[in-house]
Motif scaffolding. Structure first.
Motif, PDB file in Angstrom:
ATOM      1  N   SER A 128       0.831  -1.205   0.000  1.00  0.00           N
ATOM      2  CA  SER A 128       0.000   0.000   0.000  1.00  0.00           C
ATOM      3  C   SER A 128       0.865   1.255   0.000  1.00  0.00           C
ATOM      4  CB  SER A 128      -0.933   0.008   1.209  1.00  0.00           C
ATOM      5  OG  SER A 128      -1.884  -1.033   1.111  1.00  0.00           O
ATOM      6  N   THR A 129       1.997   1.190   0.693  1.00  0.00           N
ATOM      7  CA  THR A 129       2.921   2.331   0.697  1.00  0.00           C
ATOM      8  C   THR A 129       3.464   2.576  -0.698  1.00  0.00           C
ATOM      9  OG1 THR A 129       3.550   1.905   2.989  1.00  0.00           O
ATOM     10  CG2 THR A 129       5.058   3.235   1.672  1.00  0.00           C
ATOM     11  N   MET A 130       3.857   1.510  -1.388  1.00  0.00           N
ATOM     12  CA  MET A 130       4.342   1.674  -2.750  1.00  0.00           C
ATOM     13  C   MET A 130       3.269   2.269  -3.644  1.00  0.00           C
ATOM     14  SD  MET A 130       5.998  -1.061  -5.461  1.00  0.00           S
ATOM     15  CE  MET A 130       7.545  -1.217  -4.564  1.00  0.00           C
ATOM     16  N   LEU A 131       2.033   1.794  -3.503  1.00  0.00           N
ATOM     17  CA  LEU A 131       0.934   2.305  -4.311  1.00  0.00           C
ATOM     18  C   LEU A 131       0.723   3.792  -4.054  1.00  0.00           C
ATOM     19  CD1 LEU A 131      -1.621   1.165  -6.121  1.00  0.00           C
ATOM     20  CD2 LEU A 131      -2.840   1.835  -4.069  1.00  0.00           C
ATOM     21  N   LEU A 137      -1.250   8.650 -15.370  1.00  0.00           N
ATOM     22  CA  LEU A 137      -1.480   7.573 -14.404  1.00  0.00           C
ATOM     23  C   LEU A 137      -2.784   7.820 -13.658  1.00  0.00           C
ATOM     24  CD1 LEU A 137       1.099   5.892 -12.113  1.00  0.00           C
ATOM     25  CD2 LEU A 137      -0.995   6.788 -11.099  1.00  0.00           C
ATOM     26  N   SER A 138      -3.617   6.789 -13.562  1.00  0.00           N
ATOM     27  CA  SER A 138      -4.864   6.865 -12.792  1.00  0.00           C
ATOM     28  C   SER A 138      -4.908   5.722 -11.790  1.00  0.00           C
ATOM     29  CB  SER A 138      -6.088   6.776 -13.717  1.00  0.00           C
ATOM     30  OG  SER A 138      -6.202   7.943 -14.509  1.00  0.00           O
ATOM     31  N   THR A 139      -5.470   6.000 -10.616  1.00  0.00           N
ATOM     32  CA  THR A 139      -5.533   5.011  -9.541  1.00  0.00           C
ATOM     33  C   THR A 139      -6.968   4.773  -9.110  1.00  0.00           C
ATOM     34  OG1 THR A 139      -3.372   5.745  -8.722  1.00  0.00           O
ATOM     35  CG2 THR A 139      -4.700   4.410  -7.236  1.00  0.00           C
ATOM     36  N   VAL A 140      -7.305   3.500  -8.897  1.00  0.00           N
ATOM     37  CA  VAL A 140      -8.573   3.125  -8.269  1.00  0.00           C
ATOM     38  C   VAL A 140      -8.221   2.501  -6.921  1.00  0.00           C
ATOM     39  CG1 VAL A 140     -10.679   1.766  -8.431  1.00  0.00           C
ATOM     40  CG2 VAL A 140      -9.643   2.716 -10.507  1.00  0.00           C
ATOM     41  N   ALA A 195     -14.666   3.474 -13.934  1.00  0.00           N
ATOM     42  CA  ALA A 195     -14.961   4.190 -15.182  1.00  0.00           C
ATOM     43  C   ALA A 195     -14.318   5.570 -15.164  1.00  0.00           C
ATOM     44  CB  ALA A 195     -16.474   4.307 -15.371  1.00  0.00           C
ATOM     45  N   ARG A 196     -14.291   6.223 -14.004  1.00  0.00           N
ATOM     46  CA  ARG A 196     -13.639   7.536 -13.899  1.00  0.00           C
ATOM     47  C   ARG A 196     -12.155   7.438 -14.243  1.00  0.00           C
ATOM     48  NH1 ARG A 196     -13.330   9.334  -8.074  1.00  0.00           N
ATOM     49  NH2 ARG A 196     -15.596   9.492  -8.260  1.00  0.00           N
ATOM     50  N   ALA A 197     -11.508   6.360 -13.813  1.00  0.00           N
ATOM     51  CA  ALA A 197     -10.094   6.175 -14.133  1.00  0.00           C
ATOM     52  C   ALA A 197      -9.908   5.862 -15.616  1.00  0.00           C
ATOM     53  CB  ALA A 197      -9.515   5.057 -13.272  1.00  0.00           C
ATOM     54  N   LEU A 198     -10.762   5.015 -16.169  1.00  0.00           N
ATOM     55  CA  LEU A 198     -10.587   4.576 -17.552  1.00  0.00           C
ATOM     56  C   LEU A 198     -10.908   5.664 -18.572  1.00  0.00           C
ATOM     57  CD1 LEU A 198     -12.091   0.982 -17.294  1.00  0.00           C
ATOM     58  CD2 LEU A 198      -9.687   1.569 -17.677  1.00  0.00           C
ATOM     59  N   LEU A 217      -2.410   2.273 -15.194  1.00  0.00           N
ATOM     60  CA  LEU A 217      -3.603   2.142 -14.368  1.00  0.00           C
ATOM     61  C   LEU A 217      -3.251   1.355 -13.120  1.00  0.00           C
ATOM     62  CD1 LEU A 217      -6.736   2.424 -14.074  1.00  0.00           C
ATOM     63  CD2 LEU A 217      -6.912   0.238 -15.301  1.00  0.00           C
ATOM     64  N   LEU A 218      -3.477   1.952 -11.947  1.00  0.00           N
ATOM     65  CA  LEU A 218      -3.208   1.294 -10.671  1.00  0.00           C
ATOM     66  C   LEU A 218      -4.526   0.864 -10.052  1.00  0.00           C
ATOM     67  CD1 LEU A 218      -0.553   2.955 -11.111  1.00  0.00           C
ATOM     68  CD2 LEU A 218      -0.383   3.091  -8.636  1.00  0.00           C
ATOM     69  N   LEU A 219      -4.618  -0.409  -9.697  1.00  0.00           N
ATOM     70  CA  LEU A 219      -5.840  -0.966  -9.134  1.00  0.00           C
ATOM     71  C   LEU A 219      -5.532  -1.565  -7.760  1.00  0.00           C
ATOM     72  CD1 LEU A 219      -7.185  -2.792 -12.320  1.00  0.00           C
ATOM     73  CD2 LEU A 219      -7.824  -0.521 -11.481  1.00  0.00           C
ATOM     74  N   ASP A 220      -6.042  -0.925  -6.722  1.00  0.00           N
ATOM     75  CA  ASP A 220      -5.805  -1.362  -5.347  1.00  0.00           C
ATOM     76  C   ASP A 220      -7.017  -2.134  -4.849  1.00  0.00           C
ATOM     77  OD1 ASP A 220      -5.051  -1.699  -2.716  1.00  0.00           O
ATOM     78  OD2 ASP A 220      -5.412   0.380  -2.133  1.00  0.00           O
TER      79      ASP A 220
END
Length: 276
Positions: free
Chosen positions: A75-78, A112-115, A184-187, A194-197
């Motif tokens: 999580s820290t890396m993310l 870059l987008s993150t979810v 959808a907001r990220a895409l 794309l980062l998916l947590d």
């Protein structure tokens, strides 16, 4: 993101998401044909706590999973990659150029987008408004208001089995629908990274399969998807590469051919693997 060359076929490819967005009036970011994100010797301290220590890894097109138990440092890396926190030491380079993101907006501008696992929505705003939060530039709209609902509907159809009411306040919808709205907001930004947590944790298996199919197609078109999940079956299905973290340190990065449940468990928690 421009059309890219598929590494196996040599053919120019775009993802289905790319075609949906640009075919419905969305903007296609002007970026290079290849993308690479490298972190070198990343370290993060919170007081006397060492959350991440000397982590170095390169992310290339495909699905790259970061795996580890709670407290492993994933999580820290993310958060560092997302611009939420800054590293105590180390560097980040995008396509060979050092970057120093200070905020998530800085990372958005870099493609870059993150979810995040936590569903981040504006509960009193509509579904359409939530999907396009932060989408416009400071001086002009990137897409006219009249085109937003059709684009949102077409994009959600790629990742959701059932229609989501576009004019409904997002906060009144089930948690699974809210998570799909955030995805959808990220895409809609067509990020090259794309980062998916744990972004599918709230979804049922059918919607999860749709999302996975879209993610696999998106990565195959030359984008980087960085995936965090604790479900080994998801990791084995999706991952082209897996980086395992333990106690804040990178233990090993595996390529697809070496990814097995037994190997992952042994790297994550050697004592548990021996006991099993």
């Amino acid at each position: 993101m421009l059309a890219t060359t598929h590494p196996q076929s040599g053919m120019v490819a775009t993802s289905r998401i790319h075609r949906v967005v640009t075919g419905n009036g969305g903007a296609a970011p002007s970026r290079g044909d290849t993308v690479e994100l490298t972190v070198s010797h990343l370290t993060k301290r919170y007081g006397e706590t060492l959350a991440l220590s000397d982590a170095s890894v390169t992310f290339k097109p495909g699905i790259h999973t970061i795996l580890g138990e709670n407290g492993s440092g994933k999580s820290t890396m993310l958060k560092i990659l997302s611009g939420v926190v800054s590293p105590s030491e180390g560097t980040i380079a995008l396509n060979g150029r050092a970057i120093s993101p200070r905020t998530p907006h800085d990372m958005h501008e870099l493609g870059l987008s993150t979810v995040f696992q936590e569903v981040l929505i504006a509960p009193h705003r509509t579904v359409v408004e939530n999907i396009f939060l932060g989408y416009d530039g400071p001086l002009r709209r990137r897409i006219e208001k009249s085109a937003r609902a059709p684009l949102a509907q077409a994009l959600l159809a790629e990742i959701s089995r059932f229609p989501i009411p576009l004019s409904a306040p997002a906060g009144e919808l089930p948690l699974a629908s809210q998570q799909l709205i955030v995805l959808a907001r990220a895409l809609v930004r067509l990020p090259s990274i794309l980062l998916l947590d744990e972004a599918t944790a709230a979804l049922d298996y059918a919607d999860r399969d749709l999302v996975f199919d879209a993610i696999e197609n998106y990565a195959a078109a030359g984008n980087i998807v960085i995936f965090i999940s604790h479900r080994l079956e998801e990791v084995r299905r999706l991952s082209d590469r897996v980086t395992v973290l333990r106690s804040g340190h990178i233990v090993e990065t595996l390529e697809r051919d070496g990814i097995t449940a037994e190997r992952l468990l042994k790297l994550m928690a050697p004592e548990a693997a021996i006991h099993a």
